[in-house]
Design an enzyme around this catalytic site. Structure first.
Site, PDB file in Angstrom:
ATOM      1  N   HIS A  15      49.149 -18.921   0.186  1.00 47.33           N
ATOM      2  CA  HIS A  15      48.192 -19.988   0.472  1.00 47.33           C
ATOM      3  C   HIS A  15      48.758 -20.958   1.528  1.00 47.33           C
ATOM      4  CE1 HIS A  15      44.953 -22.889  -0.744  1.00 47.33           C
ATOM      5  NE2 HIS A  15      45.833 -23.761  -0.272  1.00 47.33           N
ATOM      6  N   GLU A  16      49.943 -21.474   1.256  1.00 44.50           N
ATOM      7  CA  GLU A  16      50.541 -22.429   2.196  1.00 44.50           C
ATOM      8  C   GLU A  16      50.865 -21.729   3.522  1.00 44.50           C
ATOM      9  OE1 GLU A  16      50.239 -25.475   1.404  1.00 44.50           O
ATOM     10  OE2 GLU A  16      49.834 -25.117  -0.723  1.00 44.50           O
ATOM     11  N   HIS A  46      47.853 -21.942   5.672  1.00 44.09           N
ATOM     12  CA  HIS A  46      47.765 -23.271   6.300  1.00 44.09           C
ATOM     13  C   HIS A  46      48.743 -23.368   7.468  1.00 44.09           C
ATOM     14  CE1 HIS A  46      45.098 -25.477   3.658  1.00 44.09           C
ATOM     15  NE2 HIS A  46      45.810 -25.241   2.568  1.00 44.09           N
TER      16      HIS A  46
HETATM   17 ZN    ZN Z   1      45.196 -25.631   0.545  1.00 46.76          ZN
END
Ligand code: ZN
Length: 506
Positions: free
Chosen positions: A270-271, A274
Site C-alpha cells: 500500500h505505502e 503511494h
Molecule cells: Zn493510503
C-alpha cells in the site's frame, strides 16, 4: 518592463522555494519523530517544528506573497509565465486566501483546541468514554462551520471541506456515488456472509512469522514494483505511512507482527503504491507547490491499485508464491496458490475500518461521510453520534459495536479537525478500478505480464500518465485523460462483484 518581469519572477521563485524548503525540513523531522527519535528529544523538536511551521506560514501569507500574486495575476504578466508557474500562482493564491480569511486569534485557538483534543480523544478511546471527548468534538465542528462561512461555499457547506482534499468534488456527486455503492455492495456483503463457502485464513495468524524474514519479503516485493531504494527507504513505525520530501527522497514505513503475516506485507505494498507516485513526479515541478499529488483521492488510488487490485490478485501470487515458500518454507508448508489467494481475500464485516477488507471498506467510509455532512449542516448533534453510529453499522454492515471504543471513537481524524478527508479513501478505490480498466486496454495480456513479474511496465505507465503531472492536473482531468470518462463507480462494483462471486461461489 521586460527586466522588471524577470526580476519579479526570480523573486517569486525564491519565495516559493523557501516555503518548500521549510516544509521539506519539517517532513524530515516528522519522519524522524515517528521512526524512533529518542523520547527525551521530543520537547526540543516540538519547538523546532513550531518555529519552522510559523516561518513557512508567515511566508505564504506575507505581503511579499500578496504583491507577487497580484503582479502575476495580471493578464500581461501571467501570459508570459510558463504552464508550471501559471499553476504555481493559482496554488499559492488558494493557500493565501485560505489562510488569510481566518483571523489569526481564531486560528491559534483552533490549533490549541485540536492539539488538546487529540490527546483527550486517545484517552477517551482507551477508556471508552465518549462524554469525555464530545465537548471537544462539538467545538471542533463549530469552528469548521465558522471557517466555512469565512471561506465561502457553494450549494452545500460540506463542499468547501471536500474541495480541500479533492478539488472539484461535491456533495451532489458523492451522494450519487455512495448511493450506487450502497445499492450493490450491501447485498454483495450479505451474500458473502451467507455463503456456505468461507476461505480459511488462519494460516496468517500463527505466532511464528520471523520479522526479519517478513522484512526481507516486503523489500523483495517493493523492489519488484519498481520502488527505488536510491530514492527511499523502508522503516518501522507504529502506524505505516509514506512521507515524500522530494522525488529523490520518498520514505515508507510498515509494522511487523510475529502473529500476523499479512498486515506488514499489504501495508508495505500500500505505502509502496503511494511512494511510486511521489518518486515519479516530474523533477520540473520540484521545489514548487505543484510538485505534489493531484489530490488525496488520486494518491489513495495508487496505493489501492497496488495493494488490492494487483497485490490481491491471482496473477500476482502465481508469480510470488514460490518466493513465499522459499522464505517461509515451514510456515506455508502445503499452502497452495488457491489457498493463499482465497485467504488474502477473505471478506467479513468488522467493526474497525482499518481492519476492513476491500468489499466492506467503502461502507465504513459511507457512515463517516453521512455523519460529517449532517454535522456540518447542523442536521444532527454530536451527543447523538454513538446511537447514529450503531444504527448505520447495523444497516450497512449488519453488525453493531458494544462500545464506542470500537464505534464512534475509533478514528483519529475528527480530533485533529480533518473533516472532509474520509471520502478520499473511497474515491481512491473507485479511481483505482477505473484506472486499472484503462491499463487493461493498454496491455492486451496484462494478467500474463503480472504472472511474469513485469510490474515495472505498470509502474512506468502510471508514471507517464499520472505521476509525472503532479498537481498540474485536477483529479477530474487525470481521470478524463487516462480513462476518457468522469468518475464512475461502476468499474469498482463490477470488479468486486466478479472477483468475490467467484471466490465465494455465489
Ligand atoms: Zn493510503
Amino acid at each position: 518592463m521586460e527586466k522588471g518581469f524577470e526580476e519579479k519572477l526570480q523573486h517569486f521563485q525564491e519565495l516559493v522555494h523557501k516555503i518548500k524548503y521549510y516544509n521539506e525540513a519539517l517532513s524530515v523531522i516528522f519522519w524522524d519523530l515517528r521512526t524512533g527519535a529518542p523520547k527525551k528529544g521530543v520537547p526540543s523538536r516540538a519547538k523546532v517544528i513550531g518555529m519552522l511551521s510559523t516561518e513557512s506560514f508567515k511566508l505564504s501569507t506575507s505581503e511579499e506573497m500578496e504583491d507577487c500574486l497580484h503582479y502575476f495575476e495580471q493578464e500581461e504578466n501571467n501570459s508570459k509565465l510558463d504552464h508550471i508557474y501559471k499553476a504555481v500562482v493559482k496554488e499559492c493564491r488558494k493557500e493565501y486566501d485560505r489562510s488569510k480569511k481566518i483571523p489569526e486569534a481564531m486560528y491559534k485557538e483552533y490549533v490549541i483546541l485540536t492539539s488538546e483534543a487529540e490527546s483527550i480523544w486517545e484517552e477517551a478511546k482507551n477508556t471508552d468514554n465518549f462524554l469525555m471527548f464530545s465537548p471537544y468534538l462539538e467545538k471542533i465542528v463549530d469552528f469548521n462551520i465558522k471557517f466555512i462561512d469565512l471561506w465561502g461555499y457553494k450549494d452545500n457547506k460540506y463542499n468547501t471541506l471536500l474541495d480541500y482534499y479533492e478539488p472539484g468534488m461535491t456533495v451532489e456527486k458523492l451522494d450519487r456515488i455512495f448511493e450506487q455503492l450502497r445499492e450493490r455492495i450491501v447485498p454483495l456483503v450479505q451474500n458473502i456472509k451467507n455463503s456456505p463457502y468461507q476461505p480459511d485464513d488462519s494460516m496468517f495468524f500463527k505466532n511464528c512469522f520471523d520479522t526479519a524474514r517478513q522484512e526481507e519479503f516486503s523489500l523483495m516485493i517493493l523492489d519488484k514494483m519498481g520502488y527505488s531504494f536510491d530514492a527511499g527507504r523502508l522503516d518501522v513505525s507504529e502506524h505505516p505511512f509514506t512521507i515524500g520530501m522530494c522525488p529523490g527522497d520518498v520514505r515508507i514505513t510498515t509494522h511487523y507482527y510475529q502473529d500476523n503475516f499479512i498486515s506488514a506485507l499489504f501495508s508495505s505494498i500500500h505505502e509502496g503504491g503511494h511512494a511510486l507516485y511521489e518518486q515519479n513526479i516530474s523533477t520540473e515541478l520540484e521545489d514548487t507547490p505543484v510538485g505534489t499529488a493531484s489530490s488525496m483521492g488520486i494518491h489513495e488510488s495508487q496505493s489501492r491499485l497496488w495493494e488490492n487490485i494487483i497485490g490481491r490478485s491471482r496473477s500476482f501470487w502465481s508469480c510470488y508464491i514460490e518466493d513465499l515458500h522459499k522464505i517461509f518454507p515451514e510456515e506455508f508448508k502445503g499452502v497452495s496458490l488457491e489457498d493463499f489467494y482465497k485467504a488474502i481475500n477473505k471478506v467479513a464485516p468488522s467493526l474497525i475500518r482499518t481492519d476492513a477488507d476491500e468489499v466492506t471498506y467503502n461502507l465504513h467510509v459511507m457512515i463517516r461521510y453521512e455523519i460529517e455532512k449532517a454535522l456540518i449542516n447542523k442536521e444532527i448533534k454530536v451527543a447523538d453520534l454513538p446511537e447514529i453510529w450503531k444504527e448505520k453499522m447495523k444497516e450497512y454492515l449488519g453488525i453493531e459495536p458494544n462500545n464506542d471504543r470500537e464505534g464512534v471513537l475509533q478514528d483519529v481524524h475528527w480530533s485533529g479537525g480533518s473533516f472532509g478527508y474520509f471520502p478520499s479513501y473511497t474515491l481512491g478505490n473507485i479511481y483505482s478500478a477505473q484506472i486499472y480498466n484503462a491499463i487493461r486496454k493498454q496491455f492486451n495480456n496484462l494478467d500474463e505480464m503480472i504472472k511474469n513479474g513485469e510490474l515495472t511496465k505498470i509502474k512506468d505507465w502510471l508514471g507517464e500518465n499520472i505521476h509525472k503531472h503532479g498537481k498540474l492536473l485536477t483529479p477530474a482531468e487525470i481521470l478524463k485523460s487516462v480513462t476518457g470518462e468522469e468518475i464512475n463507480s461502476g468499474y469498482l462494483i463490477d470488479y468486486l462483484e466478479s472477483k468475490y462471486k467467484e471466490i465465494y461461489k455465489l
